[in-house]
Design a protein around this motif. Structure first.
Motif, PDB file in Angstrom:
ATOM      1  N   ALA A  83      11.459 -12.388   0.744  1.00  0.00           N
ATOM      2  CA  ALA A  83      12.540 -11.629   0.126  1.00  0.00           C
ATOM      3  C   ALA A  83      12.729 -11.984  -1.336  1.00  0.00           C
ATOM      4  CB  ALA A  83      13.849 -11.872   0.886  1.00  0.00           C
ATOM      5  N   ARG A  84      12.266 -13.157  -1.751  1.00  0.00           N
ATOM      6  CA  ARG A  84      12.398 -13.570  -3.147  1.00  0.00           C
ATOM      7  C   ARG A  84      11.097 -13.379  -3.929  1.00  0.00           C
ATOM      8  NH1 ARG A  84      15.999 -19.056  -2.089  1.00  0.00           N
ATOM      9  NH2 ARG A  84      17.944 -17.977  -1.615  1.00  0.00           N
ATOM     10  N   GLN A  85      10.131 -12.726  -3.301  1.00  0.00           N
ATOM     11  CA  GLN A  85       8.859 -12.472  -3.966  1.00  0.00           C
ATOM     12  C   GLN A  85       8.597 -10.986  -4.186  1.00  0.00           C
ATOM     13  OE1 GLN A  85       5.500 -15.022  -2.438  1.00  0.00           O
ATOM     14  NE2 GLN A  85       6.931 -15.265  -0.743  1.00  0.00           N
ATOM     15  N   THR A  86       9.007 -10.172  -3.226  1.00  0.00           N
ATOM     16  CA  THR A  86       8.685  -8.750  -3.324  1.00  0.00           C
ATOM     17  C   THR A  86       9.692  -7.935  -2.517  1.00  0.00           C
ATOM     18  OG1 THR A  86       6.995  -7.069  -2.866  1.00  0.00           O
ATOM     19  CG2 THR A  86       7.101  -8.942  -1.363  1.00  0.00           C
ATOM     20  N   ARG A  87       9.959  -6.721  -2.964  1.00  0.00           N
ATOM     21  CA  ARG A  87      10.847  -5.826  -2.228  1.00  0.00           C
ATOM     22  C   ARG A  87      10.060  -4.833  -1.385  1.00  0.00           C
ATOM     23  NH1 ARG A  87      15.832  -3.567  -5.633  1.00  0.00           N
ATOM     24  NH2 ARG A  87      16.346  -2.969  -3.504  1.00  0.00           N
ATOM     25  N   ALA A  88       8.741  -4.816  -1.552  1.00  0.00           N
ATOM     26  CA  ALA A  88       7.896  -3.893  -0.793  1.00  0.00           C
ATOM     27  C   ALA A  88       6.914  -4.697   0.048  1.00  0.00           C
ATOM     28  CB  ALA A  88       7.141  -2.976  -1.742  1.00  0.00           C
ATOM     29  N   PRO A  89       6.497  -4.162   1.199  1.00  0.00           N
ATOM     30  CA  PRO A  89       5.480  -4.843   1.999  1.00  0.00           C
ATOM     31  C   PRO A  89       4.226  -5.089   1.183  1.00  0.00           C
ATOM     32  CG  PRO A  89       6.472  -3.056   3.253  1.00  0.00           C
ATOM     33  CD  PRO A  89       6.969  -2.920   1.839  1.00  0.00           C
ATOM     34  N   ILE A  90       3.604  -6.230   1.389  1.00  0.00           N
ATOM     35  CA  ILE A  90       2.462  -6.622   0.564  1.00  0.00           C
ATOM     36  C   ILE A  90       1.312  -5.629   0.667  1.00  0.00           C
ATOM     37  CG2 ILE A  90       0.649  -8.373   0.345  1.00  0.00           C
ATOM     38  CD1 ILE A  90       2.841 -10.466   0.928  1.00  0.00           C
ATOM     39  N   TYR A  91       1.038  -5.122   1.879  1.00  0.00           N
ATOM     40  CA  TYR A  91      -0.121  -4.237   2.022  1.00  0.00           C
ATOM     41  C   TYR A  91       0.028  -2.951   1.219  1.00  0.00           C
ATOM     42  CZ  TYR A  91       2.404  -1.272   5.425  1.00  0.00           C
ATOM     43  OH  TYR A  91       3.293  -0.422   6.045  1.00  0.00           O
ATOM     44  N   LYS A  92       1.270  -2.574   0.893  1.00  0.00           N
ATOM     45  CA  LYS A  92       1.492  -1.359   0.114  1.00  0.00           C
ATOM     46  C   LYS A  92       1.197  -1.559  -1.367  1.00  0.00           C
ATOM     47  CE  LYS A  92       4.704   0.952   3.224  1.00  0.00           C
ATOM     48  NZ  LYS A  92       6.018   1.628   3.367  1.00  0.00           N
ATOM     49  N   ARG A  93       0.993  -2.812  -1.774  1.00  0.00           N
ATOM     50  CA  ARG A  93       0.631  -3.062  -3.166  1.00  0.00           C
ATOM     51  C   ARG A  93      -0.660  -2.344  -3.532  1.00  0.00           C
ATOM     52  NH1 ARG A  93       2.303  -8.131  -5.291  1.00  0.00           N
ATOM     53  NH2 ARG A  93       4.479  -8.509  -4.674  1.00  0.00           N
ATOM     54  N   ALA A  94      -1.546  -2.208  -2.554  1.00  0.00           N
ATOM     55  CA  ALA A  94      -2.862  -1.615  -2.818  1.00  0.00           C
ATOM     56  C   ALA A  94      -2.758  -0.187  -3.356  1.00  0.00           C
ATOM     57  CB  ALA A  94      -3.700  -1.638  -1.548  1.00  0.00           C
ATOM     58  N   ASP A  95      -1.728   0.542  -2.946  1.00  0.00           N
ATOM     59  CA  ASP A  95      -1.582   1.944  -3.362  1.00  0.00           C
ATOM     60  C   ASP A  95      -1.594   2.085  -4.878  1.00  0.00           C
ATOM     61  OD1 ASP A  95      -1.407   2.639  -0.728  1.00  0.00           O
ATOM     62  OD2 ASP A  95       0.775   2.845  -0.706  1.00  0.00           O
ATOM     63  N   GLY A  96      -0.912   1.171  -5.540  1.00  0.00           N
ATOM     64  CA  GLY A  96      -0.807   1.267  -6.996  1.00  0.00           C
ATOM     65  C   GLY A  96      -2.095   0.975  -7.729  1.00  0.00           C
ATOM     66  N   PHE A  97      -3.074   0.386  -7.023  1.00  0.00           N
ATOM     67  CA  PHE A  97      -4.342   0.047  -7.660  1.00  0.00           C
ATOM     68  C   PHE A  97      -5.478   0.951  -7.198  1.00  0.00           C
ATOM     69  CE2 PHE A  97      -1.708  -3.734  -7.765  1.00  0.00           C
ATOM     70  CZ  PHE A  97      -1.845  -4.152  -9.078  1.00  0.00           C
ATOM     71  N   GLY A  98      -5.147   1.900  -6.326  1.00  0.00           N
ATOM     72  CA  GLY A  98      -6.121   2.922  -5.965  1.00  0.00           C
ATOM     73  C   GLY A  98      -7.060   2.576  -4.831  1.00  0.00           C
ATOM     74  N   PHE A  99      -6.647   1.674  -3.962  1.00  0.00           N
ATOM     75  CA  PHE A  99      -7.470   1.387  -2.783  1.00  0.00           C
ATOM     76  C   PHE A  99      -6.561   1.167  -1.574  1.00  0.00           C
ATOM     77  CE2 PHE A  99      -7.236  -2.528  -5.391  1.00  0.00           C
ATOM     78  CZ  PHE A  99      -6.647  -3.431  -4.524  1.00  0.00           C
ATOM     79  N   PRO A 100      -7.104   1.242  -0.370  1.00  0.00           N
ATOM     80  CA  PRO A 100      -6.270   1.179   0.828  1.00  0.00           C
ATOM     81  C   PRO A 100      -5.751  -0.222   1.147  1.00  0.00           C
ATOM     82  CG  PRO A 100      -8.567   1.371   1.447  1.00  0.00           C
ATOM     83  CD  PRO A 100      -8.512   1.545  -0.040  1.00  0.00           C
ATOM     84  N   GLY A 101      -4.578  -0.255   1.739  1.00  0.00           N
ATOM     85  CA  GLY A 101      -3.997  -1.497   2.224  1.00  0.00           C
ATOM     86  C   GLY A 101      -3.627  -1.323   3.686  1.00  0.00           C
ATOM     87  N   ILE A 102      -3.733  -2.405   4.455  1.00  0.00           N
ATOM     88  CA  ILE A 102      -3.441  -2.340   5.875  1.00  0.00           C
ATOM     89  C   ILE A 102      -2.805  -3.647   6.318  1.00  0.00           C
ATOM     90  CG2 ILE A 102      -5.759  -3.141   6.496  1.00  0.00           C
ATOM     91  CD1 ILE A 102      -5.571  -1.285   8.950  1.00  0.00           C
ATOM     92  N   ARG A 103      -1.807  -3.542   7.172  1.00  0.00           N
ATOM     93  CA  ARG A 103      -1.163  -4.730   7.742  1.00  0.00           C
ATOM     94  C   ARG A 103      -1.646  -4.920   9.167  1.00  0.00           C
ATOM     95  NH1 ARG A 103       5.298  -5.609   7.565  1.00  0.00           N
ATOM     96  NH2 ARG A 103       4.774  -6.487   5.520  1.00  0.00           N
TER      97      ARG A 103
END
Length: 403
Positions: free
Chosen positions: A240-260
């Motif tokens: 909660a003190r590192q990110t407000r979004a799930p980590i796997y969704k970070r991939a979207d902003g860089f143009g590749f898939p993310g999966i949990r």
């Protein structure tokens, strides 16, 4: 209770077991979340198989021997970890970073790799090292200060431990770009096409190095799988003190898939990592896997987790123990019987005894060795420094003899 029966307590009735409080409350229980509806899970904490259309074929390709082998991996690497922790507490190691609770994430990931693949670890990837054939005593030697990590990365496809948080993401991406330029991607040759696993923790995703690696990997379509073990705590800081979004969704902003994926489910991790590595080797580019797991022990043996988390959270995750759930499933399917489980336990005890004795028998290095192999060719400055240090060090022996 045996080492593999940590979670031999009543089932929790599914994964929807929550503890929720204000995340700013510091040491209060946080949500021990179930990973959400997008999380890939093939075996529940109660040991029940969950069908999955996308990954069942991958699991179906595993023989019973393969499935039993995964269990053996889990139990043996946990035993190595336990012995190393005890050795550090007794003053035999300078430090140890435990993987307790993260065994399934690492074994599932490591066993999905092919011989020609390469892994770039952080500093607790002992399970991946195990799957790559690195003798645990080489890890012990490093944490004992006997050497600086003396295995050959080219031999094992497993690179040196990286202490600088997030730096291994850049190293792995650079290596993947090299593989790409060497023409070892997308050829259709299963024995040639290669990919890279770049490991990280949830805390590393907040580092600049990690995000720079994402940029390069995305832009150049590099054959790298970023493997994030989200163990809920970046030392003492919760998600909660590192990110407000799930980590796997970070991939979207860089143009590749993310999966949990459920990081405590060895089959799910194996299946997802296999799929993402296949994708990378075929030339389809990078991906991000978030293995949703939990660090049951301290961050390292220099850490005291009771200062920032409470036992209630730990108890919830004990019920999701990766070894216990897999053992239940193997037993229920008739893949593993009592004789098999007993044999693995006996082997684990033998391994633990070996690790202890081999550590105690390990010779101390010559401190002057630290100057060796700094450069490939002889270096005058380093040679002068070594001579000065050796003379200084020898002076103590001379003084002791005179006394």
């Amino acid at each position: 209770m045996s080492d593999t029966d940590v979670a031999a307590t009543p089932p929790i009735g599914g994964m929807d077991h929550h503890i929720s409080v204000d995340p700013a409350a510091g040491t209060e229980p946080r949500a021990a979340a179930d990973g959400g509806p997008d999380m890939v899970q093939l075996i529940t904490p109660e040991g029940q198989r969950v069908p999955h259309a996308e990954y069942d074929e991958i699991i179906g390709s595993l023989s019973h021997d393969d499935l039993r082998g995964l269990y053996r991996d889990l139990v043996l690497i946990r035993r190595v970890d336990q012995e190393a922790t005890a050795l550090q507490r007794q003053g035999e190691l300078g430090l140890w970073a435990s993987l307790l609770g993260q065994e399934a994430a690492q074994i599932g990931c490591g066993r999905a790799m092919r011989t020609q693949d390469h892994a770039f670890p952080g500093y607790r990837e002992h399970g991946i090292a195990w799957t790559r054939g690195v003798d645990p005593m080489r890890l012990i030697a490093m944490y004992r200060g006997v050497d600086k990590g003396a295995w050959d990365p080219a031999e094992f496809g497993f690179h040196p431990y990286t202490i600088v948080i997030g730096n291994q993401s850049l190293l792995g991406t650079g290596y993947a770009m090299g593989i790409q330029r060497d023409g070892a991607v997308g050829t259709g040759d299963d024995e040639r096409d290669a990919a890279v696993i770049a490991c990280m923790g949830d805390g590393a995703t907040a580092q600049g190095d990690n995000n720079e690696a994402f940029v390069f990997a995305g832009v150049y379509n590099s054959p790298v799988v970023f493997f994030c073990q989200n163990n809920q705590w970046a030392i003492s800081e919760p998600n909660a003190r590192q990110t407000r979004a799930p980590i796997y969704k970070r991939a979207d902003g860089f143009g590749f898939p993310g999966i949990r994926v459920d990081g405590n489910d060895v089959l799910a991790v194996y299946a997802v990592t296999t799929a993402m590595l296949d994708r990378a080797r075929s030339g389809e580019g990078p991906s991000l896997i978030e293995a949703y797991t939990y660090r049951m022990a301290a961050h390292t043996t220099s850490d005291d987790p009771t200062k920032y988390r409470v036992s209630a959270e730990v108890e919830v995750w004990k019920l999701r123990d990766p070894i216990a759930r897999y053992k239940r499933w193997l037993a229920s399917e008739g893949i593993g019987d009592a004789e098999f489980f007993d044999a693995v336990e006996a082997e684990a005890e033998e391994l633990g005894a070996h690790v202890r004795q081999a550590t105690l028998d390990m010779a101390d290095p010559d401190v002057g060795d630290i100057f060796d192999q700094v450069y490939v060719e002889p270096h005058r400055q380093v040679e002068d420094d070594k001579a000065t240090f050796t003379a200084y060090n020898d002076s103590f022996e001379t003084e002791g003899a005179q006394a």
